[in-house]
Design a protein around this motif. Structure first.
Motif, short mmCIF file in Angstrom:
data_model
loop_
_atom_site.label_atom_id
_atom_site.label_comp_id
_atom_site.label_asym_id
_atom_site.label_seq_id
_atom_site.Cartn_x
_atom_site.Cartn_y
_atom_site.Cartn_z
N VAL A 1 0.84 -1.21 0.00
CA VAL A 1 0.00 0.00 0.00
C VAL A 1 0.87 1.26 0.00
O VAL A 1 0.66 2.18 -0.80
CB VAL A 1 -0.96 -0.01 1.21
CG1 VAL A 1 -1.55 1.37 1.46
CG2 VAL A 1 -2.08 -1.01 0.99
N ASN B 1 3.93 1.62 -0.99
CA ASN B 1 4.60 1.76 -2.28
C ASN B 1 3.65 2.29 -3.35
O ASN B 1 4.05 3.06 -4.22
CB ASN B 1 5.19 0.42 -2.70
CG ASN B 1 6.03 0.55 -3.94
OD1 ASN B 1 6.90 1.41 -4.00
ND2 ASN B 1 5.76 -0.27 -4.94
N THR B 2 2.39 1.91 -3.25
CA THR B 2 1.41 2.32 -4.27
C THR B 2 0.96 3.77 -4.08
O THR B 2 0.78 4.50 -5.05
CB THR B 2 0.18 1.39 -4.23
OG1 THR B 2 0.63 0.06 -4.26
CG2 THR B 2 -0.74 1.64 -5.41
N VAL B 3 0.77 4.16 -2.83
CA VAL B 3 0.15 5.48 -2.61
C VAL B 3 1.18 6.59 -2.33
O VAL B 3 0.80 7.75 -2.24
CB VAL B 3 -0.88 5.45 -1.44
CG1 VAL B 3 -1.91 4.38 -1.68
CG2 VAL B 3 -0.21 5.24 -0.10
N ARG B 4 2.46 6.25 -2.21
CA ARG B 4 3.43 7.30 -1.89
C ARG B 4 3.46 8.33 -3.02
O ARG B 4 3.33 7.97 -4.20
CB ARG B 4 4.81 6.71 -1.62
CG ARG B 4 5.52 6.21 -2.85
CD ARG B 4 6.81 5.51 -2.48
NE ARG B 4 7.28 4.68 -3.57
CZ ARG B 4 7.99 5.13 -4.59
NH1 ARG B 4 8.32 6.40 -4.66
NH2 ARG B 4 8.36 4.31 -5.55
#
Lengths: 493, 187
Positions: B20, B22-25
């Protein structure tokens, strides 16, 4: 830390839940100051109530009465010419500097309070304040619920009444004692109020027989040996419930008829000649005319539903979707957009928080597996009371979706909010079934895992929140949010 | 070692949290390439077809890489909503850190024309399926300007430009390297 009693934790968690909800639901609820989705209809109707204009509508009146109540209390638009709302059911233009502080107030505040009610419902269901608090984040940090609830629409008040009645039901169910008449009355008032907002609240009726069963079991023991006694025992409660539901439902209609007395530009909607005559004579406030006006309103409702188009997934720009798709957030709806000075696009996009929705779906799937294992493989279940609650919530969830599949007209993603909230409670119950011993022993791994889950819910909420709060996104940032093609997120280029 | 249920749950939450985060940073697209996209009012036969714009859009891109597809999809920006009959004019400013012979490989469907410091390096005038055309130039140390015009006529499209200094690794146009650095916008 865990040694403190629930008398300490429950009020603390309830307060924190409401505090968080204030920031996600209520803060700046009047922004953006533009109409979106069904606000065009509901604000027109609410203004008619305030100005005593006759109209008919495809929904029961309570939701719009509550929208009007906010405007009446706050009065943010005094002196602005809103007479154009009288002669339309769909507002296209607003007076300059029109404020939404009034019209959006009551649904938004009720949606905010629903977070507190859901926490209580979770606590009553699973009896663990820490787990209930963690699952409560699902509601306060769901992008779709937040966007849709911060508006002059019907779901904010509808969910309040539904979760209120569910919380009361769960309290009475877990208490497992005889149900007092005033419990029945309160429960039926809440159910009646939910029905008086939107008719798809009828799913909550499923809780009535279970409540009666709990009551009879407490009063009579194995009541099925004595059906006649059971019937005699329960009859007064049934009557009280019917009276309670009928009273609140009819009251909403009576207020509706009493407020709408003036006819503007011969706009009689579907009124029969007899009803027109009542309007002309000013006799709509008389109770003896209630059956006629109710019948006319029902006919209008039935005719309106016939005119609503069917779902056509091949149609360009179709916003509707199949109920099965709702479980994974299919399909998102672009309520409103505009390009800002920086060249980015601001959206109000009905988009799920996928961590929340997939957790809810996971709970449903695990629930089906659990019930299937019990039925077909004789799996031993220690906590029978929770098990039957899981069965009931699964029936309610699946029953709602099955009913929606039979509906002929187009339906939208937000019609999933009701079963979604039931699935949140289901999540708590399933989690408790899976980790009952660990929760009792305050296993640090389980609680740390829960903290991480809550962290993910918040992180993904922040990531998708531009869709809820009308913040600008570049095309690249937009596409970063299109995790699943089925959501059909389409940027404005 | 046997993990308890609680530990398995915690491990699963750790893994999903990493995914999560890694995806939303937040991610910044390096604004190294300016691209002007022009939708043609009519059809485009070749790179010299007179321009008749119906719509123009400006973008800042990190790399020149559009996947082979029947619609315009940028590697990081995603679908941009154009399919047929459009031009894209790219501009970039680069700082050469190591002087030497540089090769620019243009894989395109359809045609293009490439310049460095107003010197034409390579071109493909008409339409074609994806194919690569190289252009070579000796570059001194210091600043240089690069321009690329590309057109898409009808059917599938695609564009990817890479560069490399003789004897060194290859990079996508827009990606800085030890030999060459792109100057980001705004300048």
């Amino acid at each position: 830390m865990f040694s403190l009693s629930n008398r300490f934790w429950v009020p603390l968690y309830l307060s924190v839940t409401l505090l968080i909800g204030w920031f996600t639901y209520v803060r700046d609820y009047d922004q953006p100051p533009y109409l979106f989705w069904d606000e065009n209809y509901h604000i027109a109707s609410a203004q008619k109530y305030l100005d005593g204009i006759f109209f008919q509508e495809p929904h029961p009146p309570l939701g719009k009465l509550l929208i009007a109540l906010g405007e009446y209390l706050v009065q943010p638009n005094v002196g602005k010419d809103v007479t154009s709302f009288h002669s339309t059911d769909h507002i296209k233009t607003l007076p300059e500097k029109y404020s939404f502080k009034g019209m959006r107030l009551v649904p938004t505040v009720m949606a905010w309070l629903t977070g507190g009610l859901l926490f209580l419902a979770l606590y009553f269901a699973i009896q663990n304040p820490h787990l209930a608090f963690a699952v409560g984040f699902f509601y306060n940090f769901d992008t779709a619920l937040v966007l849709h609830s911060r508006s002059a629409m019907l779901e904010g008040s509808q969910l309040f009444f539904l979760i209120g009645s569910t919380a009361l039901f769960l309290y009475l169910y877990q208490r497992a004692r005889a149900v007092a008449w005033w419990h029945y009355l309160l429960f039926s008032l809440l159910v009646g109020a939910a029905l008086a907002v939107k008719v798809n609240s009828t799913i909550i009726f499923l809780l009535f027989p279970v409540l009666a069963f709990v009551d009879l079991r407490a009063r009579l023991g194995e009541f099925h040996h004595y059906p006649a006694t059971a019937l005699r025992t329960i009859l007064p409660s049934v009557l009280i419930s019917l009276v309670g539901m009928g009273a609140v439902f009819l009251s909403a209609w009576i207020i509706h008829f009493q407020l709408g007395t003036k006819v503007v530009q011969d706009r009689y909607y579907g009124a029969s000649p007899a009803y027109k005559e009542l309007l002309a004579k000013g006799e709509t406030k008389s109770y003896k005319n209630l059956p006629l006006m109710l019948e006319d309103s029902y006919k209008y409702f039935a005719n309106y539903q016939k005119g609503v188009p069917k779902l056509d997934v091949c149609k360009s720009g179709e916003n509707g979707s199949y109920p099965v798709g709702w479980t994974v957030g299919i399909k998102s709806i672009n309520y409103r957009w505009e390009k800002n000075k920086e060249g980015n696009v601001q959206y109000l996009y009905l988009q799920s928080n996928p961590i929340v929705w997939f957790s809810a779906l996971g709970a449903v799937i695990l629930g089906v597996v659990l019930v299937g294992s019990r039925l077909f493989f004789g799996l031993a279940v220690k906590d029978q009371r929770s098990f039957w609650l899981i069965v009931l919530l699964l029936i309610t969830y699946l029953g709602y979706l099955t009913t929606m599949m039979q509906v002929d007209r187009v339906m939208y993603l937000y019609h999933y909010f009701i079963p979604l909230l039931f699935a949140f409670i289901l999540f708590g119950l399933i989690f408790k079934q899976l980790f009952e011993r660990e929760l009792l022993e305050h296993n640090p791994w389980v609680y740390a895992g829960l903290v991480l889950l809550v962290g993910q819910v918040i992180a993904v909420f922040i990531f998708f929140s531009p869709f809820s709060y009308y913040n600008g996104l570049s095309t690249a940032d937009f596409w970063r949010r299109a995790w699943i093609s089925g959501w059909k997120l389409e940027p404005i280029l | 070692m046997r993990l308890s249920r609680g530990q398995i749950f915690f491990a699963a939450m750790c893994l999903s949290s990493i995914l999560v985060i890694n995806t939303v940073r937040p991610r910044q697209i390096a604004p190294n390439i300016k691209a002007v996209l022009t939708k043609q009012d009519g059809s485009i036969a070749n790179i010299d077809t007179p321009r008749k714009a119906s719509t123009t859009k400006n973008y800042l891109l990190d790399v020149v890489e559009f996947q082979n597809s029947n619609t315009l999809i940028h590697k990081t920006m995603g679908p941009l909503g154009f399919t047929n009959d459009f031009f894209i004019d790219f501009e970039a400013e680069l700082e050469v850190l190591e002087a030497g012979m540089y090769t620019f490989n243009v894989a395109s469907d359809d045609g293009f024309r490439l310049w460095v410091d107003d010197k034409q390096l390579a071109e493909w005038l008409g339409d074609r399926p994806v194919a690569t055309t190289p252009g070579k130039i000796a570059l001194d140390k210091g600043r240089h300007k690069l321009r690329l015009s590309y057109f898409q006529g009808y059917g599938n499209l695609g564009l990817k430009v890479t560069y490399n200094k003789e004897g060194s690794s290859s990079y996508r146009l827009g990606e800085s390297s030890a030999q060459l650095e792109f100057i980001p916008y705004p300048r």
